[in-house]
Design a protein around this motif. Structure first.
Motif, PDB file in Angstrom:
ATOM      1  N   ASP A  61      37.431 -19.373 -45.784  1.00 49.60           N
ATOM      2  CA  ASP A  61      38.270 -19.152 -44.602  1.00 49.60           C
ATOM      3  C   ASP A  61      38.210 -17.691 -44.159  1.00 49.60           C
ATOM      4  O   ASP A  61      38.750 -16.808 -44.821  1.00 49.60           O
ATOM      5  CB  ASP A  61      39.708 -19.550 -44.930  1.00 49.60           C
ATOM      6  CG  ASP A  61      40.607 -19.576 -43.692  1.00 49.60           C
ATOM      7  OD1 ASP A  61      40.169 -19.095 -42.628  1.00 49.60           O
ATOM      8  OD2 ASP A  61      41.744 -20.078 -43.805  1.00 49.60           O
ATOM      9  N   ASN A  65      39.743 -16.410 -41.753  1.00 51.96           N
ATOM     10  CA  ASN A  65      41.030 -15.973 -41.212  1.00 51.96           C
ATOM     11  C   ASN A  65      41.884 -15.229 -42.242  1.00 51.96           C
ATOM     12  O   ASN A  65      42.955 -14.729 -41.906  1.00 51.96           O
ATOM     13  CB  ASN A  65      41.819 -17.177 -40.683  1.00 51.96           C
ATOM     14  CG  ASN A  65      41.141 -17.802 -39.479  1.00 51.96           C
ATOM     15  OD1 ASN A  65      40.701 -17.097 -38.575  1.00 51.96           O
ATOM     16  ND2 ASN A  65      41.036 -19.118 -39.472  1.00 51.96           N
ATOM     17  N   SER A 110      40.956 -12.482 -43.545  1.00 52.46           N
ATOM     18  CA  SER A 110      40.614 -11.063 -43.413  1.00 52.46           C
ATOM     19  C   SER A 110      41.213 -10.512 -42.132  1.00 52.46           C
ATOM     20  O   SER A 110      41.556 -11.266 -41.210  1.00 52.46           O
ATOM     21  CB  SER A 110      39.100 -10.875 -43.402  1.00 52.46           C
ATOM     22  OG  SER A 110      38.522 -11.554 -42.296  1.00 52.46           O
ATOM     23  N   ARG A 111      41.331  -9.213 -42.047  1.00 49.75           N
ATOM     24  CA  ARG A 111      42.000  -8.608 -40.897  1.00 49.75           C
ATOM     25  C   ARG A 111      41.263  -8.873 -39.590  1.00 49.75           C
ATOM     26  O   ARG A 111      41.882  -9.123 -38.548  1.00 49.75           O
ATOM     27  CB  ARG A 111      42.156  -7.093 -41.117  1.00 49.75           C
ATOM     28  CG  ARG A 111      42.915  -6.396 -39.990  1.00 49.75           C
ATOM     29  CD  ARG A 111      43.308  -4.982 -40.354  1.00 49.75           C
ATOM     30  NE  ARG A 111      44.217  -4.940 -41.486  1.00 49.75           N
ATOM     31  CZ  ARG A 111      45.531  -5.183 -41.411  1.00 49.75           C
ATOM     32  NH1 ARG A 111      46.075  -5.523 -40.260  1.00 49.75           N
ATOM     33  NH2 ARG A 111      46.279  -5.105 -42.492  1.00 49.75           N
ATOM     34  N   ASN A 164      39.254 -11.396 -39.034  1.00 44.33           N
ATOM     35  CA  ASN A 164      38.952 -12.832 -38.920  1.00 44.33           C
ATOM     36  C   ASN A 164      37.449 -13.131 -38.923  1.00 44.33           C
ATOM     37  O   ASN A 164      36.995 -14.100 -38.318  1.00 44.33           O
ATOM     38  CB  ASN A 164      39.588 -13.425 -37.648  1.00 44.33           C
ATOM     39  CG  ASN A 164      41.102 -13.294 -37.661  1.00 44.33           C
ATOM     40  OD1 ASN A 164      41.728 -13.473 -38.688  1.00 44.33           O
ATOM     41  ND2 ASN A 164      41.683 -12.957 -36.513  1.00 44.33           N
ATOM     42  N   LYS A 165      36.679 -12.303 -39.640  1.00 46.90           N
ATOM     43  CA  LYS A 165      35.229 -12.513 -39.704  1.00 46.90           C
ATOM     44  C   LYS A 165      34.706 -12.564 -41.140  1.00 46.90           C
ATOM     45  O   LYS A 165      33.539 -12.877 -41.353  1.00 46.90           O
ATOM     46  CB  LYS A 165      34.497 -11.383 -38.952  1.00 46.90           C
ATOM     47  CG  LYS A 165      34.715 -11.394 -37.448  1.00 46.90           C
ATOM     48  CD  LYS A 165      33.923 -10.271 -36.788  1.00 46.90           C
ATOM     49  CE  LYS A 165      34.113 -10.277 -35.287  1.00 46.90           C
ATOM     50  NZ  LYS A 165      33.351  -9.168 -34.621  1.00 46.90           N
ATOM     51  N   SER A 219      35.074 -13.830 -45.219  1.00 43.27           N
ATOM     52  CA  SER A 219      35.664 -14.689 -46.241  1.00 43.27           C
ATOM     53  C   SER A 219      35.041 -14.333 -47.584  1.00 43.27           C
ATOM     54  O   SER A 219      34.120 -13.502 -47.654  1.00 43.27           O
ATOM     55  CB  SER A 219      35.404 -16.163 -45.919  1.00 43.27           C
ATOM     56  OG  SER A 219      34.021 -16.460 -46.100  1.00 43.27           O
ATOM     57  N   LYS A 222      49.650 -15.516 -42.588  1.00 41.58           N
ATOM     58  CA  LYS A 222      48.576 -16.223 -41.886  1.00 41.58           C
ATOM     59  C   LYS A 222      48.508 -17.678 -42.333  1.00 41.58           C
ATOM     60  O   LYS A 222      48.314 -18.587 -41.519  1.00 41.58           O
ATOM     61  CB  LYS A 222      47.228 -15.539 -42.150  1.00 41.58           C
ATOM     62  CG  LYS A 222      46.975 -14.301 -41.306  1.00 41.58           C
ATOM     63  CD  LYS A 222      45.491 -13.941 -41.350  1.00 41.58           C
ATOM     64  CE  LYS A 222      45.162 -12.859 -40.344  1.00 41.58           C
ATOM     65  NZ  LYS A 222      43.714 -12.717 -40.111  1.00 41.58           N
ATOM     66  N   ASN A 241      49.604 -22.215 -40.602  1.00 36.06           N
ATOM     67  CA  ASN A 241      48.641 -23.309 -40.528  1.00 36.06           C
ATOM     68  C   ASN A 241      49.235 -24.535 -41.236  1.00 36.06           C
ATOM     69  O   ASN A 241      49.333 -24.577 -42.456  1.00 36.06           O
ATOM     70  CB  ASN A 241      47.332 -22.878 -41.199  1.00 36.06           C
ATOM     71  CG  ASN A 241      46.227 -23.908 -41.056  1.00 36.06           C
ATOM     72  OD1 ASN A 241      46.449 -25.096 -41.197  1.00 36.06           O
ATOM     73  ND2 ASN A 241      45.009 -23.421 -40.799  1.00 36.06           N
TER      74      ASN A 241
END
Length: 593
Positions: A305, A307, A309-310, A312-313, A315, A391, A395
């Protein structure tokens, strides 16, 4: 009433006899071991007064023979002392207390006798240290309770120790007397097994005795260190012996509560060589940390995932891609946050559950802590635990999966996030390589692959650091200690006048000079897929790696490392031998199931 009294008297007599029988074995065993310690101490005294080099070697080998017969008891009951008695001739470093204990024991004595025999004062000093340690064993062993399942396990450990350490030359690095010492170890197992059966009026298994005898005969006919066929010996002699030994004690194992609990490994040698009965949760920090199917499934999702990380790229899979055996194929890892390079090469996560420390500098003691460090690192995930939790809680699908994975938790905390990912990482232990199928009887090795195994575990000395069968630095048979080594990795490829890479490894965290340039010993399973190699990715090919070791590591290519732990000497491997080792290394590549 009379009938009840008779029954009670009968039961009392039965239990009394049983207890008496056990006490008799315990007493006889203790007496036998104590006598052998006394004999060994006397031999060491003789060694101390020996003058000629020839007699020194003969008396030393005699002492080693006597030690090998009692080794399973020392290694089982005195783990804190066994390294000093028969560990590597290297300082023992305790980072928690910043203590460095000088090397001592058999291997130090061996180095003096074979390399510096005129140094009589040091020889006398080391012999007296060893005798003092053996006196401690003697004094304490006489009061230890020796239970049947302990006896089984310590003897089983000795078979495993012979296969994974003994025949590799781990504790006879100068004398190269490993084959004969393996025979001595097997003779000791036979003697104590016979004593157990005779004392307990139990029938001796003739097939097991035959397996001991045949193993000894095989060694007698093939005792040369460099040409000994370890592959054949392990598969055709030690593995069947270990299986038969377990059968003899099956009832005792089944009747022993918690026999398997909290052990990294609890089977026989055949299990071990096939990757069975290894417990990846043994190094979990808490009982509640242990893996479940639900945790592992959730952890796989979180592992991939971006998401978390800060930016969002990024994992976990960014640097640990399953297609590259959970590495990234780069010299040093590149992350997306600042387009910065992490200074070190990305190691495989496969089989990482079988180690006690994480990162090359061993700064984390469990996977959960390692994952937290990555999450907080400004050059990696760059998020606080609370930010990652926030985060995830937005979800709904993930929240539902957390509820299934942690049903007793009322809310998600950062620890559950780390524990789920750690559970997935702990599941990455396929044991589906060709070498595993060979030991399970489902594949054959080529001549080159077989030669490569025997070189890896013999002349090339690879297996004295990358221990069979996980092929990492976690020492069998207890698997409770992971080692690091100073090997002298250069900053650039150079076969002469090389300069060491400036990454000081464990020394950055523990300012102990013996740890300068020391790095954890990783697994070489799947090494064919994990190029480039070393902590800095300096070598692109296995041929280059083998050449580095052939020349004697950093000191062999021109460095002057005071504390290099890798042997300095040139291994004198031929081109064919180097290719055979690589052929074997390729048998360590897992196949998709």
């Amino acid at each position: 009433m009379l009938r009840t009294i008779i029954i009670l008297l009968f039961l009392a007599a039965v239990f009394s006899c049983t207890d008496k029988g056990h006490q008799t074995f315990e007493n006889k065993l203790r007496t036998t071991v104590l006598k052998k310690i006394d004999t060994l101490s006397n031999t060491l005294t003789e060694l101390e007064g020996t003058r000629s080099q020839k007699e020194l070697i003969l008396n030393f080998k005699k002492a080693r023979k006597e030690y090998k017969e009692i080794e399973p008891f020392v290694e089982y009951y005195f783990q804190g002392l066994s390294r000093r008695i028969n560990g590597p001739a290297l300082p023992e470093i305790k980072t928690d207390d910043n203590i460095v204990n000088d090397a001592a024991g058999f291997q130090v004595i061996e180095e003096i006798i074979f390399n510096d025999p005129t140094n009589r004062n040091e020889l006398k000093k080391q012999i007296n240290i060893l005798k003092t340690d053996l006196k401690f064993v003697h004094q304490n062993f006489k009061d230890l309770p020796i239970q049947d399942h302990h006896f089984y396990e310590l003897m089983q450990h000795q078979i495993i120790r012979i296969a994974t350490l003994g025949v590799t030359g781990f504790d006879s690095p100068v004398a190269f007397n490993s084959m004969n010492e393996a025979k001595d170890g097997i003779k000791g197992i036979e003697e104590f097994y016979t004593l157990y059966c005779e004392t307990n009026k139990q029938e001796i298994n003739p097939r097991l005795i035959e397996s001991f005898e045949k193993a000894g005969q095989y060694i007698s006919k093939n005792s040369d260190f460099n040409t000994f066929n370890r592959l054949e010996f392990i598969k055709n002699h030690l593995m069947p012996m270990s299986v038969a030994f377990e059968r003899e004690f099956k009832t005792i194992i089944e009747q022993t509560p918690h026999f398997k609990d909290n052990k990294v490994f609890y089977g026989h040698l055949s299990d071990l060589m096939q990757g069975k009965k290894l417990n990846p949760d043994a190094f979990s920090p808490y009982a509640a940390s242990k893996s479940t199917v639900e945790k592992t499934a959730l952890g796989k999702i979180l592992f991939n995932d971006v998401n978390l990380s800060r930016n969002n790229k990024m994992s976990c899979a960014t640097c640990h891609n399953a297609e590259y055996a959970f590495t990234d194929g780069k010299k040093t890892s590149v992350v997306n946050i600042h387009s910065n390079n992490i200074r070190r090469n990305s190691p495989t996560l496969l089989y990482s559950s079988f180690q006690k420390s994480f990162f090359y500098d061993m700064r984390s003691q469990d996977l959960e802590n390692q994952i937290e460090s990555v999450m907080k690192n400004p050059d990696e995930f760059n998020l606080s635990p609370k930010e990652i939790k926030d985060k995830i809680t937005t979800n709904k699908n993930l929240v539902q999966l957390f509820t299934k994975a942690f049903p007793d938790k009322k809310e998600i905390t950062p620890y559950e996030i780390r524990n789920a990912i750690a559970s997935y990482v702990r599941s990455l232990m396929p044991f589906s390589a060709k070498i595993d199928r060979y030991f399970s009887g489902k594949a054959a090795l080529t001549e080159s692959e077989e030669n490569g195994f025997n070189l890896f575990a013999g002349k090339a000395k690879c297996a004295t650091c990358h221990f069979i069968p996980v092929y990492n630095g976690t020492v069998p048979p207890w698997f409770n200690n992971s080692e690091s080594e100073v090997i002298g990795v250069p900053e650039n490829i150079a076969w002469k006048n090389a300069a060491i890479d400036d990454d000081e490894g464990r020394y950055r965290l523990n300012k102990i000079e013996q740890l300068q340039f020391s790095f954890k010993t990783p697994t070489v399973r799947n090494v064919e897929k994990t190029s480039p190699y070393m902590h800095n990715g300096v070598y692109k090919t296995l041929e280059e790696v083998i050449e580095f070791y052939r020349l004697g590591g950093g000191n062999g290519i021109g460095m002057k490392l005071k504390y290099q732990t890798l042997p300095f000497e040139n291994l004198k491997l031929t081109e064919k031998e180097k290719q055979d080792i690589i052929s074997f290394l390729r048998t360590l590549s897992d196949e998709k199931k």
